[in-house]
Structure formats: C-alpha cells, structure tokens
Design an enzyme around this catalytic site. Sequence first.
Site, PDB file in Angstrom:
ATOM      1  N   LYS A 185      -4.662   3.609  -7.058  1.00  0.00           N
ATOM      2  CA  LYS A 185      -5.462   2.625  -6.318  1.00  0.00           C
ATOM      3  C   LYS A 185      -6.965   2.898  -6.499  1.00  0.00           C
ATOM      4  O   LYS A 185      -7.359   3.926  -7.048  1.00  0.00           O
ATOM      5  CB  LYS A 185      -5.066   2.640  -4.845  1.00  0.00           C
ATOM      6  CG  LYS A 185      -3.599   2.239  -4.603  1.00  0.00           C
ATOM      7  CD  LYS A 185      -3.349   0.743  -4.734  1.00  0.00           C
ATOM      8  CE  LYS A 185      -1.911   0.340  -4.961  1.00  0.00           C
ATOM      9  NZ  LYS A 185      -1.024   0.408  -3.829  1.00  0.00           N
TER      10      LYS A 185
HETATM   11  C1  LIG Z   1       0.379   0.106  -3.265  1.00  0.00           C
HETATM   12  C2  LIG Z   1       0.717  -1.008  -2.336  1.00  0.00           C
HETATM   13  C3  LIG Z   1       1.351  -0.810  -1.093  1.00  0.00           C
HETATM   14  C4  LIG Z   1       1.986   0.485  -0.697  1.00  0.00           C
HETATM   15  O1  LIG Z   1       1.222   1.589  -0.738  1.00  0.00           O
HETATM   16  P1  LIG Z   1       1.874   3.036  -0.965  1.00  0.00           P
HETATM   17  O2  LIG Z   1       0.738   3.942  -0.626  1.00  0.00           O
HETATM   18  O3  LIG Z   1       2.273   3.111  -2.390  1.00  0.00           O
HETATM   19  O4  LIG Z   1       3.012   3.180  -0.018  1.00  0.00           O
HETATM   20  C5  LIG Z   1       1.501  -1.895  -0.242  1.00  0.00           C
HETATM   21  N1  LIG Z   1       1.106  -3.117  -0.577  1.00  0.00           N
HETATM   22  C6  LIG Z   1       0.531  -3.371  -1.766  1.00  0.00           C
HETATM   23  C7  LIG Z   1       0.101  -4.768  -2.067  1.00  0.00           C
HETATM   24  C8  LIG Z   1       0.345  -2.334  -2.693  1.00  0.00           C
HETATM   25  O5  LIG Z   1      -0.187  -2.594  -3.890  1.00  0.00           O
END
Ligand SMILES: *Cc1c(COP(=O)(O)O)cnc(C)c1O
Length: 366
Positions: A185
């Site tokens: 991210k």
């Molecule tokens: C990455 C993501 C999540 C979940 O996050 P994690 O930290 O991987 O549990 C939720 N919603 C969206 C749109 C994402 O891209």
Amino acid sequence: MNSNFIPISKPSITQLEIDYVTDAITSTWVSSLGPYIDRFEAEFAKFCGTKHAVAVSNGTVAIHLAVHALNIGKGDEVIMPNLSFIATANAVMLTGAKPVFTDIDPFNLCIDPAKIEALITPRTKAIMPVHLYGHPADMRAINAIAEKHSLMVIEDAAEAHGASIDDKKVGSWGRCATFSFYGNKNLTTGEGGMITTDDDNFAAKCRYLRDHAMSKEKRYWHTTMGFNYRMTNIQAALGCAQLERVEELMRKRQFVFDLYQNEFSSSDKIKLNRTSSWAHNSYWLVCAEIEGYTEAMRDELMLKLKDKNIDSRPYFYPMSMMPYISEKVDTPVTYSVYKNGINLPSYVDLTEDEIVYISKTLLSLV
Ligand SMILES: *Cc1c(COP(=O)(O)O)cnc(C)c1O
C-alpha cells in the site's frame, strides 16, 4: 526469480524506517503498548484531518471493527461497489450484514453515486465507498444521498492514503474510514490498519473493542465480546517513519504515474488511470485498460510480460462472482471493465529507464 524482474510493488524503506524499528525493538516495547503507537495514531489523525485515529492489526479488521462498532450486523445491508478487493465484502459479511453490490463509474472506477439510491431498502444501514487504486470516490454526492436517507458512510480508504477532494483528505469524509498498511500500500507498517473518525464515542468504542473489551476499572473483566485487533509498537515505528516521508512518497507516486502517462499518451489501444476534475489521485496502482481485450487475451498478455521480466496483475474480479457469494447483480460496467484491465509495476523506487522499458514492452505486445 531473477534480479532483473520488476515486481508490481515494493515498499520504500530508508534508514529512517530502519532506525525507528530498531529503536522500537531495542526499547523492548515489542507488543501493542509503546510510544510509537500513540505517536502514529496522533500523526495519522492529523494527516487525515480527523480528531481520532485508532490503529489495528490490518485493513480487513479495521473494516470489521468499524462496521461492528456501528452496530451493523445480521439483517442489515451495506451498499458497496462491486469492484474492490474482496476484504471490503468479507469484513462486512463477518458481522452478519449483507453486502449489496452496485456499479462503478467507468471513468474513475469508483462507486457510481447515480446507482446507489435504487438499491436502498429499509434494511440498508450504510454506504461503503472504496477509493479504488488511489482515486477518491465522489464523496459529496455519496454524503448527500446518505444524509437524505439517514445512512452512515464508511470509507474504505485502504488504497488511497493522501488522496483528497479539494483539500479535504479521504478518511475525513464519512462517519468513519478505514485504512490498510499492507506491504504494497501507499504507506506500510508490514501488516496494519487504521480507523479514522471525528466521533469521540465511536473512537473510544473501537479502542475498547480492539482490546478484548476489557473494563478500564476492573482488569480481566469483559463487559461485551471484543477482539484482539491491536497493532504492535514495532509496526507503528515503521508507520511513523513512513508518515514522516508521506509528502515525498506521494510526490514520487505522482511522478511515476506522469512518466507512464507520457509513454502511453499517443496510444489509442491503452488508456491509463483517469482522474475526475474534483479529485486528487494518490495513484496507488497504475491501471492500464486494453481496448477490446477479452479475459483470455489479458491473461496471455500478463504471461508475455512476465517473460520479459515485468510483473503485472489483473484488475479485481467483481466480488459478486466469488463462488461463495455467486450473485447476479446489475453492474454492467463492473462486469465489462475488469476483463481488460491490468495493473503495472507501481512503486516509488522505479527508475525512469524501467518505466520506459515496461511501457515500450507493453505497447509492443498489444
Ligand atoms: C488492502 C485492502 C483491504 C484490506 O487490507 P489488509 O491490510 O490487507 O487486510 C481492504 N480493502 C481494500 C480496498 C484493500 O485494497
């Protein structure tokens, strides 16, 4: 994997991250108490322009905790775009509530506000826009609909740290918002998540529930069923370093996208991310849509890119298609757009030469 392989994503780690994480470990505050947690929460709230930020173990539980703490559960419905990472739907389903899938705007790939009202029923409790691939959803239109029908708005901002509408950042538009700090991210803590809100009582409830709902007055007394959704001080140390560099990271992501855009500007076969006039995109992933491609052609293209040492990934599949959901919903844009979209390597340490190589290779293959 050979050393020339260009991955889809890679976190930006500098000496600052190493120093903070080393400091956290050296201090022996390795679990979920410690100074970096408080600091990360305070600084992230400031960054988003909210009163509170509550750190949790990942972005999925951030959604679950937020929805649960808003008393949404069995018998309730939450309206969300059909195109998102599956965690959006799963975390809502975990509360017992039903995700109701709506279509997206083909221009910015976020939930289409014009499609929301037709899906509202007496069971609808909330709208959950997703700021997909770094583009903010149209929060003004969504909030107006929510207000008219007395619904809550929960932003899934997992992919859009720093994106904004005018100067108001995502994470500050809804009743609350959730973020992810997974390794790929815009900001990372390894694994991690955050809930942002201006609501004092809701923030306190989230803090309470993330720590097994243990009574403040009476230790090991639990007044309701809670969870262990805590973030560690080590993760928060990494987060503090990333947040200190956030302006640099955001500038570089914009730079990477601009270089790609320049390479593809004269192609009539491939179009990249579009940004609505009112939006400031945080460019989580570079999106490339290939005119006229089928799913099979797209999959073959990704294999050819891999042969040239270039990683890529398909757009998310519509969540309604997953075998355990398997629902036919009226979302024609989602069903058509996912088939010919791929994401290209998108990270701040990509070199200009790599971006030119990726672009020229892709253009030569379509
Ligand atoms: C990455 C993501 C999540 C979940 O996050 P994690 O930290 O991987 O549990 C939720 N919603 C969206 C749109 C994402 O891209």
